[in-house]
Design an enzyme around this catalytic site. Structure first.
Site, PDB file in Angstrom:
ATOM      1  N   HIS A 227      12.399   7.800  19.521  1.00 46.82           N
ATOM      2  CA  HIS A 227      11.021   7.703  19.998  1.00 46.82           C
ATOM      3  C   HIS A 227      10.495   6.256  20.030  1.00 46.82           C
ATOM      4  O   HIS A 227      10.121   5.773  21.107  1.00 46.82           O
ATOM      5  CB  HIS A 227      10.124   8.640  19.180  1.00 46.82           C
TER       6      HIS A 227
ATOM      7  N   HIS B   9       6.049   0.927  15.493  1.00 48.51           N
ATOM      8  CA  HIS B   9       4.705   1.512  15.504  1.00 48.51           C
ATOM      9  C   HIS B   9       4.508   2.718  14.593  1.00 48.51           C
ATOM     10  O   HIS B   9       3.405   2.995  14.158  1.00 48.51           O
ATOM     11  CB  HIS B   9       4.257   1.838  16.940  1.00 48.51           C
TER      12      HIS B   9
ATOM     13  N   GLU C 257       2.910   4.643   9.271  1.00 48.40           N
ATOM     14  CA  GLU C 257       2.388   6.002   9.232  1.00 48.40           C
ATOM     15  C   GLU C 257       3.418   6.996   8.673  1.00 48.40           C
ATOM     16  O   GLU C 257       3.090   7.839   7.866  1.00 48.40           O
ATOM     17  CB  GLU C 257       1.993   6.409  10.672  1.00 48.40           C
ATOM     18  N   ASP C 258       4.644   6.887   9.118  1.00 51.32           N
ATOM     19  CA  ASP C 258       5.604   7.971   8.872  1.00 51.32           C
ATOM     20  C   ASP C 258       6.742   7.647   7.906  1.00 51.32           C
ATOM     21  O   ASP C 258       7.579   8.495   7.637  1.00 51.32           O
ATOM     22  CB  ASP C 258       6.245   8.421  10.197  1.00 51.32           C
TER      23      ASP C 258
ATOM     24  N   ASP D 205       3.191   5.174  23.583  1.00 51.12           N
ATOM     25  CA  ASP D 205       3.500   6.188  22.568  1.00 51.12           C
ATOM     26  C   ASP D 205       3.121   7.577  23.083  1.00 51.12           C
ATOM     27  O   ASP D 205       3.908   8.524  23.047  1.00 51.12           O
ATOM     28  CB  ASP D 205       2.703   5.836  21.300  1.00 51.12           C
TER      29      ASP D 205
ATOM     30  N   ASP E  61      -7.403  13.996  51.231  1.00 51.07           N
ATOM     31  CA  ASP E  61      -6.271  13.183  50.784  1.00 51.07           C
ATOM     32  C   ASP E  61      -5.270  14.025  50.001  1.00 51.07           C
ATOM     33  O   ASP E  61      -4.616  13.531  49.097  1.00 51.07           O
ATOM     34  CB  ASP E  61      -6.750  11.996  49.949  1.00 51.07           C
TER      35      ASP E  61
HETATM   36 MN    MN Z   1       4.735   7.387  17.871  1.00 49.65          MN
END
Ligand code: MN
Length: 491
Positions: A49, A73, A77-78, A141, A263
């Site tokens: 990811h 990134h 957090e993880d 992301d 359109d």
């Molecule tokens: Mn992510």
């Protein structure tokens, strides 16, 4: 060297040949190690990811720091990685980006999708990210997460898709990233509104087909005339994205009448220079009469707030059918599709096609000396919204002076600096303020003159009966609304 890393290097090399390979390689291994053992719901290694996010950022031609931050990134957090360890390994700048993405990730659309609340959430997101690159990393992301959304449980699919439609696709739109916006919307539509999606997909088919056949018949004559000019051009027609078709059909003035969507298949004439845009317009109008009143929009002379440039014209085709043409240069086309994430950098380094990291970053960075892009985003917003909204947003001025706080059910309220729980209560409802006896912030009791901060959840404690307001409140509140209401009730 690993295959995916080679691929990333190749992508960056195209626009930034002198980039710092070492730091990207370091971030690659750091992130891979940190996510070791973690799996995505698809069963693949989690590291796939952040790697894909970095690759998306490289296709948007971002600077090296953004790409490093893209790889990292999800580490704060993880994984067990701390902010400090990002600082130690990659420096403060990159830590600010990673930290920004972590903060923004925690902002979720939990409340209603009423216009004001969603707008506030978008503003809050911009305010908290401080650096435009944080928004771009977050968009990459979200894009990768939406591409792999099929592995999520149903309720999460719906929640994330609605958030993408309400928050992230509009942000991409404001950045002029038409292709990203379209992809986010198409990926979300199916999961956010499955019934409408499958219904529309079925009934729109024949309209798409008819329109395509119709366009094919008329582009022939246009090509014949354009060939005479002797400059390079391309004509392509593109089906309108299902989601934007749906939104258009829902508008009261269209009321599900497909004939009113001119359109549904947009035809683009892409030419070499601006002069030829007007020549091409002349060609189209000499063959097909423009539709009175709907006629021409010249977004080259007057670009849209998000920077979009093109000439749009609606003409009567054979059998009186109305078709829309969009005329633009190749450069305008690139910008409309891939966004201007590199535009500010390009404008500085017009002469050279190769950009250095310094140029890239100086363009993207939030800085006081330059026109802040965050400010620019706000200005775009101001131009888009109607005049009542406009005055409201003008008062918002710089987001740093605003606080965005949540109600317990997740609605976002926009309050000025120094606002207290009493101001919050008034902005929710006068009735609530009138029965207010106390307040909790993030679950803890606070005094009534407590100064609220962005991101906090504010809960107002009520008595059963409404009571007389205290004149002391006048000294505490800062919003005009609260002041006016208290004065009114005291006299
Ligand atoms: Mn992510």
């Amino acid at each position: 060297m690993e295959k995916d890393l080679i691929r990333l290097f190749e992508l960056i090399e195209i626009y930034n040949p002198s980039f710092d390979k070492k730091i990207i390689e370091k971030a690659y291994h750091f992130a891979k190690r940190s996510h070791l053992g973690q799996k995505r719901l698809s069963g693949e290694n989690y590291f796939l990811h952040p790697m894909e996010v970095a690759i998306i950022l490289a296709t948007w031609k971002l600077d090296t720091k953004s790409i490093v931050a893209g790889l990292l990134h999800d580490t704060i957090e993880d994984t067990a990685v701390s902010r400090q360890s990002i600082v130690n390994n990659f420096g403060e700048d990159i830590a600010v980006l990673v930290d920004g993405v972590t903060k923004v990730t925690n902002l979720r659309l939990k409340g209603s999708i009423q216009k004001d609340f969603v707008e506030n959430l978008r503003k809050m997101l911009i305010a908290m990210s401080k650096d435009l690159r944080v928004i771009l990393i977050k968009l990459a992301d979200r894009l990768h997460n939406m591409r792999t959304i099929e592995y999520l449980p149903k309720n999460k699919q719906r929640e994330n898709s609605i958030e993408t439609l309400e928050v992230y696709a509009p942000l991409a739109d404001r950045l002029g990233m038409g292709k990203v916006k379209g992809e986010l919307e198409d990926l979300s539509f199916k999961f956010a509104y499955p019934d409408d999606y499958s219904q529309l997909k079925k009934i729109s088919e024949k309209y798409y087909k008819n329109a395509e056949a119709h366009i094919l018949s008329i582009t022939k004559s246009i090509k014949k005339e354009l060939d005479k000019i002797g400059k390079k051009y391309e004509i392509h027609s593109r089906k309108k994205h299902l989601y934007s078709l749906w939104r258009k059909l829902l508008r009261p003035e269209n009321d599900w009448n497909f004939e009113k969507i001119h359109d549904i298949v947009a035809t683009r004439i892409i030419v070499s220079d601006i002069g030829m845009c007007y020549e091409a317009l002349g060609v189209v109008h000499s063959l097909f009469k423009p539709v009175p009143y709907l006629g021409i929009s010249d977004f080259i002379a007057q670009p849209k707030p998000n920077g979009y440039r093109s000439i749009h014209t609606k003409v009567f085709g054979p059998a009186g059918r109305i078709i829309e043409f969009q005329i633009r240069t190749f450069e305008m086309h690139r910008q409309a599709e891939y966004g201007d994430s590199a535009h500010w950098a390009y404008s500085e380094a017009k002469s050279s096609s190769k950009l250095s990291d310094k140029v890239l970053e100086s363009g993207i960075r939030f800085s006081d000396q330059k026109i802040s892009l965050v400010k620019q985003l706000i200005e775009w917003q101001n131009e888009i919204v109607d005049s009542d909204e406009f005055t409201k947003s003008m008062k918002v001025d710089l987001f740093s002076q605003r606080n965005f706080v949540f109600s317990p059910n997740g609605d976002v309220y926009d309050l000025p600096n120094g606002a207290t729980p009493i101001d919050f209560a008034f902005s929710v409802h006068t009735k609530l303020a009138n029965s207010m006896i106390g307040a909790k912030v993030n679950g803890k009791m606070v005094p009534l003159d407590y100064k609220l901060e962005s991101g906090q959840v504010v809960e107002i404690l009520k008595s059963k009966n409404s009571k007389k307001l205290s004149s002391k409140w006048l000294e505490i509140v800062v919003t005009t609304l609260a002041k006016r209401e208290i004065k009114k009730q005291l006299t």
